[in-house]
Scaffold this active site. Structure first.
Site, PDB file in Angstrom:
ATOM      1  N   HIS A 128       0.846  -1.202   0.000  1.00 27.10           N
ATOM      2  CA  HIS A 128       0.000   0.000   0.000  1.00 27.10           C
ATOM      3  C   HIS A 128       0.878   1.247   0.000  1.00 27.10           C
ATOM      4  CE1 HIS A 128       1.072  -0.602   4.231  1.00 27.10           C
ATOM      5  NE2 HIS A 128       0.820   0.702   4.436  1.00 27.10           N
ATOM      6  N   ASP A 136       0.408   4.969   2.025  1.00 27.57           N
ATOM      7  CA  ASP A 136      -0.345   5.267   3.241  1.00 27.57           C
ATOM      8  C   ASP A 136      -1.611   6.089   2.966  1.00 27.57           C
ATOM      9  OD1 ASP A 136       1.079   3.815   5.146  1.00 27.57           O
ATOM     10  OD2 ASP A 136       2.674   5.322   5.184  1.00 27.57           O
ATOM     11  N   HIS A 184       4.726   0.410  -0.026  1.00 24.88           N
ATOM     12  CA  HIS A 184       5.535  -0.325   0.951  1.00 24.88           C
ATOM     13  C   HIS A 184       4.698  -1.457   1.519  1.00 24.88           C
ATOM     14  CE1 HIS A 184       3.309   2.716   3.214  1.00 24.88           C
ATOM     15  NE2 HIS A 184       3.382   1.924   4.257  1.00 24.88           N
ATOM     16  N   ARG A 234       5.686   6.322  13.579  1.00 19.98           N
ATOM     17  CA  ARG A 234       5.544   6.936  12.253  1.00 19.98           C
ATOM     18  C   ARG A 234       5.034   8.365  12.350  1.00 19.98           C
ATOM     19  NH1 ARG A 234       1.031   4.700   8.243  1.00 19.98           N
ATOM     20  NH2 ARG A 234      -0.107   6.447   9.139  1.00 19.98           N
TER      21      ARG A 234
HETATM   22  C1  OGA Z   1       3.509   2.100   8.110  1.00 18.51           C
HETATM   23  C2  OGA Z   1       3.774   0.737   7.659  1.00 18.51           C
HETATM   24  C3  OGA Z   1       5.388  -1.044   7.763  1.00 18.51           C
HETATM   25  C4  OGA Z   1       6.443  -1.578   8.671  1.00 18.51           C
HETATM   26  O1  OGA Z   1       4.031   2.463   9.179  1.00 18.51           O
HETATM   27  O2  OGA Z   1       2.807   2.837   7.411  1.00 18.51           O
HETATM   28  O3  OGA Z   1       3.130   0.272   6.763  1.00 18.51           O
HETATM   29  O4  OGA Z   1       7.351  -2.231   8.155  1.00 18.51           O
HETATM   30  N1  OGA Z   1       4.783   0.093   8.286  1.00 18.51           N
HETATM   31  O5  OGA Z   1       6.382  -1.378   9.874  1.00 18.51           O
HETATM   32 MN    MN Z   2       1.908   1.960   5.787  1.00 22.01          MN
END
Ligand code: OGA
Ligand code: MN
Length: 315
Positions: A121, A123, A271, A288
């Site tokens: 995806h 975000d 990602h 994040r």
């Molecule tokens: C995010 C996500 C992936 C991860 O924080 O948006 O998708 O590897 N994280 O933690």
């Molecule tokens: Mn994500």
């Protein structure tokens, strides 16, 4: 709202940072900079330029706290609230969204959400103005396993035949926030999703507002259908595109270490978080922040349309 990242300047020769590319078109490790302190204008320009070119950049050995992560983030744009659907966990840091291995976050206590991450995806693409940039701080990371993968949507677009590029250039897709694959989902969680429903119609090909490059704007976890096609055409083309965008030659895989930081461009990469970590004995804690993005625009100049939910507002 326009993102405050400078135009791509290919002529910037890095003087204050070192850049080590990790794949042909996507991913570079940056060293020679301390992210815990205010950056110089030169450092900001060099990081911005590398970020736009490599689409996701990584830093190692940057032990930041929440305050420092937010300060670092704000040097590259305005912060969004922690999460458009789930909100934040700590009132002192409304910009920070934290996830640990065993739970989506600390709010849905007692739930067995062993898969806190969705599949491939970008975000929050169901929002009319999805976050342009995500900055992920790996605080406590496992010694092995728990990698994050990224894929290059510009390379994916370029690899299509000219005939198919022309076809997808004019198409639009519906992105809906449905939550992540999870077991034993509580009513509280489902209510949260229902009360914060977000759906948008975005172009299937997105013109990057800063580089002008076209990206195949396919966010598999959220993109549910293609407008104006029959259901069979839509599901068949989506299946093909969702497979296409994650072909190994477009991807890079990041092996974390404690206090590493990843910064990616949601306008041109996808990602995917790890699923192997469920079977690991090691903790994995990430934090994040996301930066404001603008409303996507297609090659025909047509902007996205919101079907449900509010635009994300800066904080
Ligand atoms: C995010 C996500 C992936 C991860 O924080 O948006 O998708 O590897 N994280 O933690
Ligand atoms: Mn994500």
């Amino acid at each position: 709202m326009a993102v405050q990242i400078a135009e791509l300047d290919e002529d910037v020769v890095p003087e204050s940072i070192e850049i080590r590319p990790l794949a042909i078109t996507i991913g570079a490790e940056i060293s020679g900079v301390d992210l815990s302190k205010p950056l110089s204008n030169q450092e900001i320009t060099e990081i911005r330029t590398a970020f736009l070119k490599w689409k996701v950049v990584f830093f190692r050995d940057q032990p930041l706290n929440h305050t420092q992560q937010v300060a670092f983030s704000r040097q590259f744009g305005a912060c969004t609230p922690a999460h458009a659907v789930y909100g934040h966990q700590d009132d002192a840091f409304p910009e920070v969204y934290s996830i640990d291995r065993d739970r989506r976050d600390k709010r849905y206590k007692g739930e067995d959400l062993r898969l806190p991450w969705s599949g491939w995806h970008a975000d929050v693409t169901p929002a009319i103005n999805p976050p342009a940039v995500s900055i992920l701080r790996g605080d406590t990371m496992p010694p092995f396993g728990g990698d994050t993968q990224f894929t290059d949507l510009v390379a994916a677009y370029k690899a299509l035949s000219p005939a198919l590029r022309k076809f997808v250039d004019g198409l639009r897709g519906i992105h809906r926030y449905q939550g992540n694959a999870a077991v034993n989902v509580s009513k509280e969680y489902l209510d949260t999703l229902k009360q914060n429903l977000i759906i948008s119609e975005h172009p299937l090909v997105r013109v990057h507002p800063e580089t002008g490059e076209r990206a195949l704007y396919v966010s598999p976890s959220f993109l549910e259908s293609i407008v104006d096609l029959t259901p069979t055409e839509s599901s068949t083309l989506l299946a093909m595109l969702k497979t296409h965008v994650t072909r190994p030659e477009f991807t890079v895989r990041f092996k974390w270490s404690n206090h590493a930081l990843a910064m990616w461009d949601n306008r041109q990469v996808l990602h995917m978080g790890p699923k192997d970590i469920i079977n690991s004995e090691y903790p994995r804690e990430i934090h994040r922040t996301t930066l404001m993005g603008d409303i996507p625009v297609g090659p025909n100049g047509k902007k996205s349309i919101s079907l449900e939910g509010e635009a994300i507002k800066p904080i």
